[in-house]
Design an enzyme around this catalytic site. Structure first.
Site, PDB file in Angstrom:
ATOM      1  N   GLY A  34       7.473   7.002  25.111  1.00 41.54           N
ATOM      2  CA  GLY A  34       7.468   8.718  24.856  1.00 41.54           C
ATOM      3  C   GLY A  34       8.500   8.914  25.835  1.00 41.54           C
ATOM      4  O   GLY A  34       8.485   8.780  27.603  1.00 41.54           O
ATOM      5  N   GLU A  36       8.699  11.339  28.505  1.00 37.94           N
ATOM      6  CA  GLU A  36       7.282  11.894  29.561  1.00 37.94           C
ATOM      7  C   GLU A  36       6.925  10.863  30.299  1.00 37.94           C
ATOM      8  O   GLU A  36       7.051  10.457  31.543  1.00 37.94           O
ATOM      9  CB  GLU A  36       6.764  12.768  29.437  1.00 37.94           C
ATOM     10  CG  GLU A  36       7.340  14.242  28.971  1.00 37.94           C
ATOM     11  CD  GLU A  36       7.640  14.225  27.184  1.00 37.94           C
ATOM     12  OE1 GLU A  36       7.860  15.370  26.870  1.00 37.94           O
ATOM     13  OE2 GLU A  36       7.050  13.385  26.613  1.00 37.94           O
ATOM     14  N   TYR A 105       6.955   9.733  13.490  1.00 38.67           N
ATOM     15  CA  TYR A 105       5.803   9.688  12.922  1.00 38.67           C
ATOM     16  C   TYR A 105       4.966  10.269  13.902  1.00 38.67           C
ATOM     17  O   TYR A 105       4.344   9.474  14.315  1.00 38.67           O
ATOM     18  CB  TYR A 105       5.847   8.982  12.243  1.00 38.67           C
ATOM     19  CG  TYR A 105       6.508   8.105  10.823  1.00 38.67           C
ATOM     20  CD1 TYR A 105       6.422   8.510   9.131  1.00 38.67           C
ATOM     21  CD2 TYR A 105       7.651   7.169  11.311  1.00 38.67           C
ATOM     22  CE1 TYR A 105       7.305   8.085   9.079  1.00 38.67           C
ATOM     23  CE2 TYR A 105       8.658   7.205  10.787  1.00 38.67           C
ATOM     24  CZ  TYR A 105       8.543   7.270   9.230  1.00 38.67           C
ATOM     25  OH  TYR A 105       9.733   6.737   8.363  1.00 38.67           O
ATOM     26  N   ASN A 167      16.191  17.059  26.780  1.00 39.51           N
ATOM     27  CA  ASN A 167      15.362  16.072  26.388  1.00 39.51           C
ATOM     28  C   ASN A 167      15.770  16.214  24.668  1.00 39.51           C
ATOM     29  O   ASN A 167      14.607  16.178  24.144  1.00 39.51           O
ATOM     30  CB  ASN A 167      14.578  15.173  26.277  1.00 39.51           C
ATOM     31  CG  ASN A 167      14.699  13.682  26.307  1.00 39.51           C
ATOM     32  OD1 ASN A 167      15.450  13.085  25.866  1.00 39.51           O
ATOM     33  ND2 ASN A 167      13.698  14.018  27.881  1.00 39.51           N
ATOM     34  N   ARG A 169      15.975  16.776  21.003  1.00 41.46           N
ATOM     35  CA  ARG A 169      15.655  15.454  19.641  1.00 41.46           C
ATOM     36  C   ARG A 169      15.882  16.592  18.198  1.00 41.46           C
ATOM     37  O   ARG A 169      14.685  17.134  18.725  1.00 41.46           O
ATOM     38  CB  ARG A 169      14.365  15.318  20.260  1.00 41.46           C
ATOM     39  CG  ARG A 169      14.376  14.140  20.881  1.00 41.46           C
ATOM     40  CD  ARG A 169      15.277  13.120  21.205  1.00 41.46           C
ATOM     41  NE  ARG A 169      14.006  12.114  22.125  1.00 41.46           N
ATOM     42  CZ  ARG A 169      15.238  12.136  23.716  1.00 41.46           C
ATOM     43  NH1 ARG A 169      15.836  12.891  23.955  1.00 41.46           N
ATOM     44  NH2 ARG A 169      14.740  11.115  25.039  1.00 41.46           N
ATOM     45  N   LYS A 226      23.813  13.901  33.261  1.00 42.34           N
ATOM     46  CA  LYS A 226      24.369  12.513  33.414  1.00 42.34           C
ATOM     47  C   LYS A 226      25.651  12.642  31.923  1.00 42.34           C
ATOM     48  O   LYS A 226      24.962  13.225  30.793  1.00 42.34           O
ATOM     49  CB  LYS A 226      23.345  11.849  32.867  1.00 42.34           C
ATOM     50  CG  LYS A 226      21.929  11.593  33.408  1.00 42.34           C
ATOM     51  CD  LYS A 226      20.322  12.080  32.954  1.00 42.34           C
ATOM     52  CE  LYS A 226      19.489  12.899  32.206  1.00 42.34           C
ATOM     53  NZ  LYS A 226      18.487  12.451  31.420  1.00 42.34           N
ATOM     54  N   GLY A 228      26.178   8.906  30.733  1.00 42.93           N
ATOM     55  CA  GLY A 228      26.430   7.839  30.498  1.00 42.93           C
ATOM     56  C   GLY A 228      27.374   6.471  31.412  1.00 42.93           C
ATOM     57  O   GLY A 228      27.635   6.752  32.485  1.00 42.93           O
ATOM     58  N   ALA A 257      17.303   5.340  29.239  1.00 43.14           N
ATOM     59  CA  ALA A 257      18.644   4.930  30.338  1.00 43.14           C
ATOM     60  C   ALA A 257      18.629   5.956  31.088  1.00 43.14           C
ATOM     61  O   ALA A 257      18.582   6.961  32.150  1.00 43.14           O
ATOM     62  CB  ALA A 257      20.037   4.540  29.736  1.00 43.14           C
ATOM     63  N   ASP A 259      15.816   8.296  31.098  1.00 47.08           N
ATOM     64  CA  ASP A 259      15.015   8.439  31.675  1.00 47.08           C
ATOM     65  C   ASP A 259      14.434   7.762  33.046  1.00 47.08           C
ATOM     66  O   ASP A 259      13.489   8.130  34.321  1.00 47.08           O
ATOM     67  CB  ASP A 259      13.501   7.991  30.686  1.00 47.08           C
ATOM     68  CG  ASP A 259      13.238   8.839  29.200  1.00 47.08           C
ATOM     69  OD1 ASP A 259      12.861   9.486  29.861  1.00 47.08           O
ATOM     70  OD2 ASP A 259      13.727   7.888  28.460  1.00 47.08           O
TER      71      ASP A 259
END
Length: 317
Positions: A34, A36, A105, A167, A169, A226, A228, A257, A259
């Site tokens: 997760g 957070e 899910y 973040n 998604r 960021k 990478g 990474a 996070d």
């Protein structure tokens, strides 16, 4: 009193026992994940007092996550187990090069029972920094936006710092939905921790200096981009800095990474470090995370980071 608070969903993450397309994987290892929550774990392992606000299913997976988080030394006094809402799950696909995909899910997530009214104002006020991400927003766009708006309002009234990792998604929402929801929070953000692609979705520009100029128009003090394996770019108080990457021992799993970087950057800001030291510290943590399989298994303790930086010796025998 906590140094850092986060609000968000947690999941049981099923890691594949072998690499390759998920349809050919026959067994999995149970982990906890997760976005957070990973940041909370990262901060706690660095020695920051950390609290996590959430809801979990009143089931075996929910109890497992609760015990796991408590074992990390994270304050779970504002976490509740709820009936009728199964704990969220995800299955990871890891390819030979360490990259992968995630299959979620998490419909009917237990966090959909967390309301703005249920937030403990006194509890939030006692922290130094509130960290939020776009993942929690994406799970229930309208209601979770109300939860975060109230949390941010409480934090701002108390003089707390707000950090945001978009973040984004795209399996959970569209680019348009993400932009609309997240940009509404930018005027309240003190620390933006973003990837270049996420910044382009939010701000419509991809050049780092243009990203920083757009962020400055919102009044954001700290900006970290960021990149990478290319390192990171930071801005604070007129100082623009490109921080070189820290080469990992071996790339095993790239999940978590970002996070880890977030936790490192937050640590540096709360300790009043220079931008250069903060970026180097955060980059180092990111490089350490990718060398370990799992969402948060690679998040290091402060002693490990200092050894990696050459600032502390390790005695092995």
């Amino acid at each position: 009193m906590n140094d850092v608070l986060t609000i968000g969903d947690a999941m049981i993450t099923f890691n594949p026992s072998s690499k390759g397309p998920l349809r050919f994987v026959h067994s999995f290892e149970r982990k906890v994940g997760g976005a957070e929550l990973n940041v909370a774990i990262g901060c706690a392992r660095l020695g920051l007092k950390t609290g996590w606000i959430s809801r979990l299913g009143n089931d075996e997976f929910g109890r497992y996550i609760l015990h796991f988080i408590r074992g990390e030394g994270i304050d779970v006094s504002e976490v509740k187990l709820v009936d009728g809402y199964p704990t969220s799950l995800n299955f990871k696909e890891i390819l030979e090069d360490g990259s992968g995909r995630t299959f979620y899910y998490r419909a009917n997530s237990p966090t959909t029972t967390l309301t703005a009214e249920a937030l403990n104002e006194e509890y939030i006020q006692k922290a130094k920094l509130l960290h939020i991400t776009g993942v929690f927003l994406a799970i229930d766009k309208e209601k979770n936006a109300e939860v975060l708006k109230r949390a941010v309002s409480i934090a701002k009234k108390s003089g707390m710092l707000i950090s945001l990792d978009p973040n984004i998604r795209l399996k959970l929402w569209s680019k348009e939905e993400a932009k609309e929801a997240l940009t509404s929070f930018l005027p309240y953000v003190d620390i933006l921790l973003t990837g270049s692609e996420e910044a382009e979705i939010l701000l419509g520009v991809s050049n780092p200096k243009e990203i920083i100029e757009r962020c400055k128009s919102y009044g954001i003090s700290y900006i970290a981009i960021k990149q990478g394996e290319k390192g990171s770019i930071g801005y604070y108080n007129g100082q623009y800095m490109e921080a070189p990457p820290v080469k990992p021992r071996k790339v095993v799993d790239t999940v978590g990474a970002g996070d880890g970087f977030d936790a490192g950057f937050i640590y540096g800001v709360l300790h009043g470090w220079s931008l250069e030291r903060t970026l180097k510290f955060a980059n180092t943590i990111g490089s350490m995370v990718v060398s370990v399989s799992g969402d948060n298994e690679g998040l290091p303790y402060i002693e490990d980071v200092l050894v990696q930086l050459g600032e502390k010796n390790i005695i092995e025998r």
